[in-house]
Design a protein around this motif. Structure first.
Motif, PDB file in Angstrom:
ATOM      1  N   HIS A 101       0.882  -1.178   0.000  1.00  0.00           N
ATOM      2  CA  HIS A 101       0.000   0.000   0.000  1.00  0.00           C
ATOM      3  C   HIS A 101       0.912   1.218   0.000  1.00  0.00           C
ATOM      4  O   HIS A 101       1.589   1.499   0.989  1.00  0.00           O
ATOM      5  CB  HIS A 101      -0.877  -0.016   1.248  1.00  0.00           C
ATOM      6  CG  HIS A 101      -1.965   1.028   1.235  1.00  0.00           C
ATOM      7  ND1 HIS A 101      -1.913   2.174   0.470  1.00  0.00           N
ATOM      8  CD2 HIS A 101      -3.144   1.106   1.904  1.00  0.00           C
ATOM      9  CE1 HIS A 101      -3.004   2.894   0.661  1.00  0.00           C
ATOM     10  NE2 HIS A 101      -3.770   2.262   1.524  1.00  0.00           N
TER      11      HIS A 101
ATOM     12  N   GLN B  45      -7.523  -0.194   3.918  1.00  0.00           N
ATOM     13  CA  GLN B  45      -7.208  -1.034   2.753  1.00  0.00           C
ATOM     14  C   GLN B  45      -7.502  -0.223   1.482  1.00  0.00           C
ATOM     15  O   GLN B  45      -8.535   0.428   1.398  1.00  0.00           O
ATOM     16  CB  GLN B  45      -8.094  -2.285   2.741  1.00  0.00           C
ATOM     17  CG  GLN B  45      -7.918  -3.179   3.961  1.00  0.00           C
ATOM     18  CD  GLN B  45      -9.131  -4.084   4.155  1.00  0.00           C
ATOM     19  OE1 GLN B  45     -10.237  -3.607   4.397  1.00  0.00           O
ATOM     20  NE2 GLN B  45      -8.922  -5.380   4.050  1.00  0.00           N
TER      21      GLN B  45
ATOM     22  N   TRP C  71      -7.799  -3.169  -3.751  1.00  0.00           N
ATOM     23  CA  TRP C  71      -7.593  -4.513  -3.227  1.00  0.00           C
ATOM     24  C   TRP C  71      -8.812  -5.408  -3.417  1.00  0.00           C
ATOM     25  O   TRP C  71      -8.695  -6.630  -3.261  1.00  0.00           O
ATOM     26  CB  TRP C  71      -7.178  -4.457  -1.740  1.00  0.00           C
ATOM     27  CG  TRP C  71      -5.723  -4.153  -1.615  1.00  0.00           C
ATOM     28  CD1 TRP C  71      -4.949  -3.505  -2.523  1.00  0.00           C
ATOM     29  CD2 TRP C  71      -4.873  -4.497  -0.519  1.00  0.00           C
ATOM     30  NE1 TRP C  71      -3.662  -3.413  -2.064  1.00  0.00           N
ATOM     31  CE2 TRP C  71      -3.582  -4.011  -0.840  1.00  0.00           C
ATOM     32  CE3 TRP C  71      -5.065  -5.150   0.688  1.00  0.00           C
ATOM     33  CZ2 TRP C  71      -2.496  -4.166   0.011  1.00  0.00           C
ATOM     34  CZ3 TRP C  71      -3.987  -5.310   1.541  1.00  0.00           C
ATOM     35  CH2 TRP C  71      -2.705  -4.820   1.204  1.00  0.00           C
TER      36      TRP C  71
END
Ligand code: NOJ
Length: 547
Positions: free
Chosen positions: A392, A443, A447
């Protein structure tokens, strides 16, 4: 699901999967993964075909360093569950045919550990002081630290305490965060305590220990000042001191009392490989992560020489290499391999940095994985790599939790980018990580495309590539095989035989014509397979296994 082997050498060709429990699966919905969450996802790991799991620390801790700051080595932090949950995890892992390795953090405790609290509150004469590295400072009133050592996380490695009488007193050493005081391993009390901790977990059935900072427990006598001098190649006084080895020899005798063949695996950042292999002498540890391979650039010649160096060094002590590409401390390999060397994995990647090419990273990362899994020896996988997860790289600063970020005032972004919770289900809250939409690190929306459920049974998905690679590796005995190089006419190609399989890796930027490679068993990316089952052109950043 296969049964666990009973061989004492089970680890030599094992594929072991690292679980970072904060980010694996959250059963209670608080946004932090936990042990019941791990149990709920064991089928995924059994179906992946791995032999064992290594679970990062879940012990009682104030969590200033993701649990690598332990306050009670024999209890589970409420955030992760209970000791009963740990027992259930051990049992359930075994029932799924998986061995389970736990993390042992012997270089330092948390400052919340009862010993350190006693050392602070009972003053300089307390026996607990002798468990840590307290020293008087230099200069008038001892106001200067005892030496010039720097913390791995940035800033000085020493913090001064206020004594119980209110005066400024001694300093204590912490090679990591201020909240992680280093233990003094010359203390017999420390040694006895850790042997007892080993037995505590071995008695509960664990199959081994990943030893945190295995190269750091013993410091050079007198704790001398040290300036890094790459030319002089002197060993730093805080790392890889010869005295560590007698500790591991003692631990090995403890492990050898157990007949289920538990192992020790060293996290030791030690160079060169010959030095690392000293940890793997027959009466010491079983495995040591091969970080040299992890950081070898994507270049056929350099990969070949790195692989050879480690094979030779391992053989000299009767051991085997332990390959690894990703873990919870480094930029994920799907991203790292397409970023400029050094810049990314040391510093981390943030929204203001050049961003990686995600598709290219995945292509190269998958090729690197098929290289790693084709090599003889053991291999470690890090949760999420079987989904092809990238780092990330756009985490907002205010979400960062790695102590490095704070200690360097944001100069080093830290390791949060590789610790983001797993996406299990494309359409569920927090992509199935949590029963709520909570997630301790955010997140990225992209994803959703990596979620495990949408890769399941999809030909060519990263998940299916990992499953097939692990199954073929086992079926053909590649982990226990012999590697023989095939001289390749083309630059950028790495080619070898292992067991009855030919492995060819194209690390170059162009497709390369290949002579007859045989029938393709597995490829990391799209290849044109003729009706004969053979290929004539190997695309860039691609690995194939053929017969
Ligand atoms: C190595 C661990 O892998 C890392 O996460 C931790 O911060 C340091 N050791 C200190 O325990």
């Amino acid at each position: 699901m296969t049964a666990m082997t009973t061989s004492p050498d089970w680890w030599r060709d094992a594929v072991i999967y690292q679980i970072y429990p904060r980010s694996f699966a959250d059963a209670d919905g608080d946004g932090i993964g936990d042990l019941p969450g791990v149990v709920s996802r064991l089928l995924h790991l059994a179906e992946l075909g791995v032999d064992a799991i290594w679970v990062s620390p879940f012990y009682v801790s104030p969590q200033h360093d993701g649990g690598y700051d332990v306050a009670d080595y024999r209890a589970v932090d409420p955030v992760f569950g209970t000791l009963g949950d740990a027992d259930r995890l051990i049992e359930a892992a075994h029932a799924h045919g998986l061995r389970i390795i736990v993390d042992l953090v012997p270089n330092h405790t948390s400052w919340d550990h009862p010993w350190f609290q006693a050392a602070l509150h009972l003053g300089p004469d307390s026996p607990e002081r002798a468990c840590y590295l307290f020293r008087d400072g230099h200069g008038p009133d001892g106001a200067e630290p005892p030496n010039n050592w720097q913390s791995v996380f940035g800033g000085p490695a020493w913090t001064r305490v206020t004594e119980p009488d209110g005066r400024l007193g001694a300093w204590y050493l912490h090679m990591y965060d201020t909240s992680q005081p280093d233990l003094d391993w010359s203390s017999p009390v420390v040694r006895a305590e850790f042997e007892s901790i080993l037995r505590f977990w071995l008695d509960r059935g664990v199959d081994g220990f990943r030893v945190d900072v295995a190269h750091g427990l013993v410091k050079a006598p007198g704790l001398p000042d040290w300036e890094a001098d790459p030319e002089a190649r002197t060993r730093p006084p805080m790392w890889d001191q010869d005295g560590v080895h007698e500790i591991y020899r003692a631990w090995r005798t403890v492990l050898d009392e157990y007949d289920h063949h538990p192992i020790l695996v060293a996290e030791a950042w030690v160079e060169p490989p010959e030095r690392l292999m000293r940890y793997l002498r027959p009466d010491e540890m079983h495995q040591a992560f091969n970080f040299e391979f992890m950081f070898t650039p994507w270049d056929a010649a350099r990969l070949r020489s790195s692989i050879d160096r480690v094979r030779t060094a391992s053989a000299s002590v009767g051991s085997v290499p332990t390959w690894v590409l990703s873990n919870h401390d480094v930029v994920r390999h799907t991203t790292r391999l397409v970023m400029p060397p050094a810049a990314s994995h040391v510093r981390g990647i943030g929204p203001n940095d050049p961003q990686p090419d995600e598709a290219h990273g995945l292509r190269r990362g998958r090729a690197a994985t098929l290289l790693m899994l084709s090599l003889p020896g053991g291999a470690y996988l890090y949760q999420g790599e079987e989904l092809g997860l990238p780092e990330h790289t756009t985490l907002p600063d205010e979400t960062r939790q790695d102590p490095t970020f704070g200690r360097t005032l944001g100069q080093i972004l830290g390791r949060d980018g590789c610790r983001v919770p797993m996406p299990w289900e494309e359409l569920a809250p927090a992509y199935g990580f949590s029963s709520t939409s909570n997630s301790w690190l955010p997140q990225p929306p992209a994803w959703a495309h990596y979620a495990a459920d949408i890769q399941q049974a999809v030909d060519g998905s990263t998940l299916e590539m990992y499953r097939r690679a692990i199954a073929l590796r086992a079926a053909h005995g590649m982990g226990a095989g012999e590697l023989t190089w095939i001289e390749s006419p083309a630059e950028g190609l790495l080619a070898f035989r292992n067991a009855d399989i030919t492995v060819v890796v194209n690390t170059g930027t162009e497709a390369v014509e290949t002579s007859d490679l045989g029938a393709v068993l597995l490829a990391s990316g799209p290849v044109d397979v003729a009706t004969s089952g053979h290929i004539a052109l190997l695309p860039a950043d691609t690995t194939v296994w053929t017969t």
